[in-house]
Design a protein around this motif. Structure first.
Motif, PDB file in Angstrom:
ATOM      1  N   PRO A  28     -15.517  14.172  36.900  1.00 21.68           N
ATOM      2  CA  PRO A  28     -15.472  12.772  37.345  1.00 21.68           C
ATOM      3  C   PRO A  28     -15.617  11.762  36.202  1.00 21.68           C
ATOM      4  N   ARG A  29     -16.172  12.213  35.059  1.00 23.64           N
ATOM      5  CA  ARG A  29     -16.331  11.297  33.926  1.00 23.64           C
ATOM      6  C   ARG A  29     -15.247  11.538  32.867  1.00 23.64           C
ATOM      7  N   THR A  30     -14.152  12.117  33.285  1.00 23.57           N
ATOM      8  CA  THR A  30     -13.108  12.451  32.306  1.00 23.57           C
ATOM      9  C   THR A  30     -12.523  11.205  31.640  1.00 23.57           C
ATOM     10  N   VAL A  31     -11.918  11.426  30.503  1.00 25.58           N
ATOM     11  CA  VAL A  31     -11.173  10.364  29.810  1.00 25.58           C
ATOM     12  C   VAL A  31      -9.694  10.678  29.983  1.00 25.58           C
ATOM     13  N   LEU A  32      -8.983   9.776  30.635  1.00 26.38           N
ATOM     14  CA  LEU A  32      -7.549   9.959  30.852  1.00 26.38           C
ATOM     15  C   LEU A  32      -6.777   9.180  29.797  1.00 26.38           C
ATOM     16  N   GLY A  33      -5.878   9.852  29.115  1.00 22.94           N
ATOM     17  CA  GLY A  33      -4.953   9.162  28.225  1.00 22.94           C
ATOM     18  C   GLY A  33      -3.745   8.791  29.079  1.00 22.94           C
ATOM     19  N   LEU A  34      -3.413   7.519  29.147  1.00 22.10           N
ATOM     20  CA  LEU A  34      -2.370   7.087  30.086  1.00 22.10           C
ATOM     21  C   LEU A  34      -1.130   6.565  29.378  1.00 22.10           C
ATOM     22  N   ALA A  35      -0.042   6.549  30.138  1.00 23.02           N
ATOM     23  CA  ALA A  35       1.264   6.175  29.601  1.00 23.02           C
ATOM     24  C   ALA A  35       1.906   5.119  30.496  1.00 23.02           C
ATOM     25  N   THR A  36       2.777   4.337  29.904  1.00 29.41           N
ATOM     26  CA  THR A  36       3.561   3.359  30.669  1.00 29.41           C
ATOM     27  C   THR A  36       4.982   3.917  30.828  1.00 29.41           C
ATOM     28  N   GLY A  37       5.920   3.063  31.162  1.00 31.00           N
ATOM     29  CA  GLY A  37       7.300   3.522  31.376  1.00 31.00           C
ATOM     30  C   GLY A  37       7.555   3.680  32.860  1.00 31.00           C
ATOM     31  N   SER A  38       8.814   3.909  33.198  1.00 31.45           N
ATOM     32  CA  SER A  38       9.166   3.986  34.625  1.00 31.45           C
ATOM     33  C   SER A  38       8.791   5.335  35.233  1.00 31.45           C
TER      34      SER A  38
END
Ligand code: PGA
Length: 251
Positions: A28-38
């Motif tokens: 639950p305390r994870t770090v998510l690396g996120l991305a943009t784009g369609s």
């Protein structure tokens, strides 16, 4: 590496959302690396639905995005901060202070790159990194080059990327030429990688990325060295892999 193919974009998005949801439930305390784009839009919408339905919570999650255009303010409609607020953060229960992107308005790109690397270190690195892939094989804004760049870096976008991203802007001339992007080190140090890919136009580059050779000319090919990669692709994007390496696809 696990490679899954789905007949529709919706199916792909649901599966990718389930993979990310499992990460959040387990950690639950994870770090998510996120991305943009369609490509991730359907997945973000599905995670938003799950959060509204009480199936998942992002209250203790931290996010670090891959990249940001240099020169755009956070409230600029084309900035990646704006994109993330609109398409994901506003749909979930994440705390605003736990969401991070490179600052496209920082006066010194070099210092901002250092700050962002320190920030990623200070949150303990990335638990799961979401990636799309560019038509030129980029991940984040790590464009084809003569070498892999380890740290967050200030890049000039390739003409290919500028053309591809022009669809979001009034004209090609409006696309910023520079960006800040997480480097290959933070991506490769993520414990898990989740890649989403759709569209026939990605079929060839996806095949080159996932089956080598590993080369900075196809930045995504470095993922071959990562021990925990899940690729969720819509069928048209999987066409070349299906043809050349059919047994590599699990579904
Ligand atoms: P797209 O972008 O999802 O809009 O195709 C992917 C990328 O450039 O990484």
């Amino acid at each position: 590496m696990r490679i899954f193919a789905f007949e529709t974009y919706e199916e792909m998005s649901r599966h990718a959302a389930a993979v990310m949801a499992a990460e959040v439930r387990e950690n639950p305390r994870t770090v998510l690396g996120l991305a943009t784009g369609s490509t991730p839009l359907g997945m973000y919408a599905e995670l938003g639905r799950m959060c509204r339905a009480g199936e998942i919570s992002f209250r203790d999650v931290t996010t670090v995005n891959l990249d940001e255009y240099y020169g755009l303010t956070p409230d600029h409609e084309m900035s990646y901060r704006y994109f993330m607020e609109k398409n994901f953060f506003s749909l979930i229960d994440i705390l605003p202070e736990n969401t991070h992107l490179p600052d496209g308005t920082a006066p010194s790109p070099a210092m901002e790159c250092q700050r962002y690397d320190r920030l990623i270190d200070s949150v303990g690195g990335i638990g799961m990194q979401l990636l799309g892939i560019g038509h030129d094989g980029h991940i984040g804004f790590n464009e084809p080059a003569d070498q892999f760049v380890p740290g967050t870096n200030y890049v000039r976008l390739t003409e290919d990327t500028i053309r591809a991203n022009a669809r979001f802007f009034a004209s090609e001339a409006d696309v910023p030429r520079y960006a800040l992007t997480t480097g290959i080190r933070a991506i490769m140090q993520a414990k898990k990688i989740l890649m989403v890919v759709n569209g026939a136009a990605k079929a060839e580059i996806l095949c080159r990325a996932l089956f080598g050779p590993i080369t900075p000319q196809v930045p995504a090919s470095i993922l071959l060295l990562h021990p925990n990669v899940t690729v969720c692709g819509e069928a048209p994007a999987m066409a070349m892999i299906r043809e050349k390496f059919p047994t590599a696809i699990e579904k």
